[in-house]
Design a protein around this motif. Sequence first.
Motif, PDB file in Angstrom:
ATOM      1  N   ILE A   9       0.858  -1.189   0.000  1.00 27.60           N
ATOM      2  CA  ILE A   9       0.000   0.000   0.000  1.00 27.60           C
ATOM      3  C   ILE A   9       0.890   1.234   0.000  1.00 27.60           C
ATOM      4  O   ILE A   9       1.698   1.441   0.921  1.00 27.60           O
ATOM      5  N   SER A  11       1.177   5.254   0.155  1.00 26.04           N
ATOM      6  CA  SER A  11       0.473   6.443   0.627  1.00 26.04           C
ATOM      7  C   SER A  11       1.172   7.677   0.087  1.00 26.04           C
ATOM      8  O   SER A  11       2.399   7.813   0.218  1.00 26.04           O
ATOM      9  N   MET A  22      -3.876  10.131  -1.039  1.00 15.82           N
ATOM     10  CA  MET A  22      -4.265   8.984  -1.842  1.00 15.82           C
ATOM     11  C   MET A  22      -3.505   7.764  -1.351  1.00 15.82           C
ATOM     12  O   MET A  22      -2.345   7.866  -0.942  1.00 15.82           O
ATOM     13  N   ARG A  23      -4.178   6.611  -1.370  1.00 13.98           N
ATOM     14  CA  ARG A  23      -3.530   5.330  -1.113  1.00 13.98           C
ATOM     15  C   ARG A  23      -3.743   4.446  -2.329  1.00 13.98           C
ATOM     16  O   ARG A  23      -4.857   4.352  -2.846  1.00 13.98           O
ATOM     17  N   ALA A  24      -2.670   3.814  -2.766  1.00 10.19           N
ATOM     18  CA  ALA A  24      -2.733   2.952  -3.942  1.00 10.19           C
ATOM     19  C   ALA A  24      -2.168   1.585  -3.598  1.00 10.19           C
ATOM     20  O   ALA A  24      -1.358   1.449  -2.676  1.00 10.19           O
ATOM     21  N   ALA A  35      -5.765   3.185  -7.503  1.00  6.76           N
ATOM     22  CA  ALA A  35      -6.299   3.877  -6.325  1.00  6.76           C
ATOM     23  C   ALA A  35      -7.626   4.515  -6.652  1.00  6.76           C
ATOM     24  O   ALA A  35      -7.874   4.939  -7.786  1.00  6.76           O
ATOM     25  N   ASN A  36      -8.502   4.599  -5.650  1.00  9.10           N
ATOM     26  CA  ASN A  36      -9.715   5.405  -5.719  1.00  9.10           C
ATOM     27  C   ASN A  36      -9.508   6.642  -4.865  1.00  9.10           C
ATOM     28  O   ASN A  36      -8.953   6.571  -3.765  1.00  9.10           O
ATOM     29  N   VAL A  37      -9.972   7.780  -5.353  1.00  5.33           N
ATOM     30  CA  VAL A  37      -9.742   9.049  -4.684  1.00  5.33           C
ATOM     31  C   VAL A  37     -11.015   9.881  -4.752  1.00  5.33           C
ATOM     32  O   VAL A  37     -11.706   9.891  -5.775  1.00  5.33           O
ATOM     33  N   HIS A 176      -6.034  -6.578  -3.953  1.00  7.09           N
ATOM     34  CA  HIS A 176      -6.674  -5.309  -3.598  1.00  7.09           C
ATOM     35  C   HIS A 176      -7.582  -4.892  -4.745  1.00  7.09           C
ATOM     36  O   HIS A 176      -7.185  -4.931  -5.910  1.00  7.09           O
ATOM     37  N   ASN A 178     -10.003  -1.984  -6.575  1.00  5.39           N
ATOM     38  CA  ASN A 178     -10.394  -0.589  -6.766  1.00  5.39           C
ATOM     39  C   ASN A 178     -11.431  -0.565  -7.868  1.00  5.39           C
ATOM     40  O   ASN A 178     -11.200  -1.106  -8.950  1.00  5.39           O
ATOM     41  N   THR A 195     -13.464   0.086  -2.534  1.00  2.63           N
ATOM     42  CA  THR A 195     -12.104  -0.445  -2.400  1.00  2.63           C
ATOM     43  C   THR A 195     -12.170  -1.707  -1.571  1.00  2.63           C
ATOM     44  O   THR A 195     -13.139  -1.950  -0.862  1.00  2.63           O
TER      45      THR A 195
END
Length: 195
Positions: A9, A11, A22-24, A35-37, A176, A178, A195
Amino acid sequence: TYTIDTQGIVSFYSPGNSDPDMRAALNAGRDVMAANVQFDDEIILDLLTKVDDDYSISDLAGTWHLNSIFTQQNDQPDNYGYDTGVFTITGDGAFSGIMTDNKGNSWQETGTCTIDNQGIVSFYSPGNPAPDMQAVLSAGKDVMAANVQFNNQNILDIFIKVDSNYSISDLVGTWHLNSIFTPQNGQPDNFGYDT
């Protein structure tokens, strides 16, 4: 700045901000992040593709699966939906494939493509000297992503290069997710992400 934990992850922080903007999730090949933002009044799906500096047209040869999602451009009528497709690209850059939209309509696409040393792939329809679309090829040479404006649509295209030797054990592990969602045409607004 950015940090990464042992689970992949990432950040991202803007200057002076102690909370990440944002976290991807970084893939195991370490060349694609998703990532979703939420930003102001927007809901965004970001796909980040790491590129290499050594590409050739033969890197594109193989079978590619396409998934795309589209929304209308600002101040245009509702135009939501998705396309899927399977394409074959040959070692000289010729491509052909079948596309299917969310209404079940299918059609054939053919043309040629080129790639530069930055991983930018340009797709050309027959007889067109200007590219219809430009995508970026990941450093692992198995993911392409493109943003396209077509008619009154904004489109995100994601191409995944596939192999011919898979087993159920390939799916074992942590994944993960998204996702982004938009309404279907003629339905009430329903925007958001998971997410």
